[in-house]
Design an enzyme around this catalytic site. Structure first.
Site, PDB file in Angstrom:
ATOM      1  N   TYR A  34       0.857  -1.187   0.000  1.00 22.01           N
ATOM      2  CA  TYR A  34       0.000   0.000   0.000  1.00 22.01           C
ATOM      3  C   TYR A  34       0.890   1.233   0.000  1.00 22.01           C
ATOM      4  O   TYR A  34       1.752   1.391   0.880  1.00 22.01           O
ATOM      5  CB  TYR A  34      -0.935   0.016   1.210  1.00 22.01           C
ATOM      6  N   GLN A  70       9.782  15.699  12.266  1.00 14.46           N
ATOM      7  CA  GLN A  70       8.889  14.551  12.394  1.00 14.46           C
ATOM      8  C   GLN A  70       7.541  14.948  12.972  1.00 14.46           C
ATOM      9  O   GLN A  70       6.521  14.329  12.670  1.00 14.46           O
ATOM     10  CB  GLN A  70       9.544  13.472  13.262  1.00 14.46           C
ATOM     11  N   HIS A  86       4.507  15.414  10.643  1.00 19.93           N
ATOM     12  CA  HIS A  86       3.779  14.300  10.041  1.00 19.93           C
ATOM     13  C   HIS A  86       2.297  14.345  10.407  1.00 19.93           C
ATOM     14  O   HIS A  86       1.450  13.921   9.628  1.00 19.93           O
ATOM     15  CB  HIS A  86       4.369  12.964  10.492  1.00 19.93           C
ATOM     16  N   GLN A 104     -10.543  -0.649   0.792  1.00 22.28           N
ATOM     17  CA  GLN A 104     -10.864  -1.419  -0.406  1.00 22.28           C
ATOM     18  C   GLN A 104      -9.607  -1.929  -1.104  1.00 22.28           C
ATOM     19  O   GLN A 104      -9.624  -3.003  -1.715  1.00 22.28           O
ATOM     20  CB  GLN A 104     -11.733  -0.604  -1.366  1.00 22.28           C
ATOM     21  N   ASN A 127      -3.564   5.438   6.927  1.00 21.89           N
ATOM     22  CA  ASN A 127      -4.293   6.101   8.006  1.00 21.89           C
ATOM     23  C   ASN A 127      -4.921   5.079   8.945  1.00 21.89           C
ATOM     24  O   ASN A 127      -4.622   3.884   8.891  1.00 21.89           O
ATOM     25  CB  ASN A 127      -5.336   7.068   7.434  1.00 21.89           C
TER      26      ASN A 127
END
Length: 469
Positions: A148, A278, A281, A210, A233
């Site tokens: 992904y 960082q 993010h 999906q 996420n």
């Protein structure tokens, strides 16, 4: 029409980058120069996310590709072809500025070289354990991987290097990738170019739950994948959690984390920049400074406040620093290391007069960045070669980042000759009889009787096997 899925924060249930009361007692006295404003982990599993992901995966498994297309249209606004053609993939770099394209090519090359060297150091072996008894191990890659590639608010362009490219370096025959489309424009060209450089076999413009369901259930013209990898996420992470068991996964990642161990020799401006690097993010990304110098700690706090005034992402980084940022004053390097091992940060920078002390002594971190010239961003973008898919939420206590070894199964084998029977069978008979496992015992007995229990072959049976009972 489905309601679009809202963005939600996610972290593992443990107290990410926080120190519990019990842990604090074990550490002994230390001082907070800045404590997080939020008392607890950045976020927990949202029951609504868990329920929605379960509903979606069930629908995808039951309805197949029709459900995937419906979710793509309703959640991502995409009604075009799901698969990115080979020609589109090949030409994806044409849409990028030349300097960006060259930087991506450099990142791929270094990440590939590091992963290939990792693979070279994982070697097969065979050993003779007793005369006629051979044992061996060989590294066999999984057959199919689904990667992904996130492309949300800040598309992470190096993700394909860390997932697709590393799987290929491990020898995985088939790697398919999914990346979210963006409305009518389809997949992000820079993400596609990273997938092209990394030699993905097929790429699909499918996002979110999906995408993971389609890869896991084999709905994209390929057999179901054996393993799912890549960050995402809250919904992507929850989908990986729920699919685990049906497929393997790399890890369950929460918000990005960074910690810096620094002493009086560090530059406060550099430390501040790396913490914010960082923190941007996401508004729930923890950032911690562990220092043996109170002066440095207070100067870093001031430098962060100053840098936030002009930082383009200050609304995100500032919220993360306010709510989940911390500065901890340790009384010596040993305590600084102990505090760091409790935090178990995803990214850990060392900026001290004795970096090797920490290199040799630290145990819990995702990846280590030694010296002031080794900023986390170098690895994030693939330019330093190491992987940026790393454990969060204190899981570095028992987990490591993604590497070629995660795609390889260290499979063992045994080879016993007839002459090895005396070194194997009598002990197995006795253990099996003691356990009451008669069929186990019989597998040894039948081989002994084939040779002849009282033949010369058994005269050398060790005393431990002949005389106990």
């Amino acid at each position: 029409m489905l309601t679009p899925i809202p963005v939600a924060n996610f972290a593992l249930p443990s107290a990410a980058m926080q120190i519990t009361t019990v842990e604090a007692r074990a550490l002994g006295p230390f001082t907070w120069l800045k404590k997080p404003a939020v008392d607890g982990p950045p976020a927990q599993r949202d029951p609504k996310v868990v329920e929605r992901v379960s509903e979606m995966l069930s629908n995808i498994e039951r309805t197949g590709l029709d459900a995937v297309r419906t979710y793509a249209a309703d959640l991502d606004g995409w009604t075009g072809e799901l698969e990115v053609s080979a020609e589109q993939l090949r030409r994806s770099g044409d849409a990028l500025p030349v300097d960006v394209r060259e930087a991506l090519e450099l990142g791929y090359e270094r990440t590939h070289r590091f992963a290939s060297t990792q693979r070279e150091h994982l070697t097969d072996f065979e050993i003779e354990l007793a005369p006629g008894v051979m044992g061996g191990q060989q590294y066999i890659p999984v057959s199919r991987v689904g990667a992904y590639l996130p492309a949300g608010r800040f598309p992470l362009l190096a993700s394909a290097f860390m997932t697709v490219g590393v799987a290929k370096a491990a020898g995985v025959p088939t790697v398919v990738a999914c990346t979210p489309p963006s409305g009518e424009h389809g997949a992000h060209p820079a993400v596609l170019y990273g997938a092209y450089l990394s030699e993905a076999d097929r790429v699909f413009a499918v996002g979110g739950v999906q995408a993971l369901g389609a890869m896991a259930f084999g709905l994209l013209g390929e057999e179901p994948v054996d393993m799912l990898v890549g960050a995402g996420n809250a919904f992507v992470t929850e989908a990986k959690r729920q699919l685990f068991g049906q497929v393997g996964i790399d890890l369950l990642a929460g918000p990005s984390e960074v910690a810096v161990i620094a002493d009086e020799t560090a530059d406060p401006e550099w430390v501040a920049a790396d913490l914010l690097g960082q923190a941007e993010h996401g508004p729930n990304s923890p950032a911690a400074l562990i220092t043996t110098s109170e002066e440095l700690g207070r100067r870093v706090i001031a430098a962060i406040d100053h840098q936030l005034q002009t930082l383009a992402t200050r609304e995100i980084a500032g919220a993360a620093w306010r709510d989940f940022g911390s500065v901890i004053l340790a009384h010596d390097p040993a305590q600084a290391a102990a505090i760091s091992d409790i935090l178990g940060p995803e990214h850990l920078e060392i900026q001290t007069a004795d970096d090797d002390f920490y290199l040799k002594g630290l145990r819990n971190y995702g990846s280590l960045f030694l010296g002031p010239w080794s900023t986390v961003a170098y690895s994030d973008k693939g330019i330093a070669g190491t992987n940026h898919v790393l454990p969060t939420g204190k899981t570095a206590r028992y987990n490591a980042g993604l590497s070629v070894s995660r795609f390889l199964k260290p499979l063992t084998y045994q080879r016993a000759q007839q002459e090895a029977t005396p070194a194997l069978a009598p002990a197995v008979e006795r253990i099996s009889a003691f356990e009451g496992l008669a069929a186990h015992e019989a597998t040894a007995t039948i081989r002994i009787e084939k040779i002849g229990r009282f033949s010369g072959a058994f005269r050398g049976t060790p005393a431990v096997a002949r005389n106990q009972g």
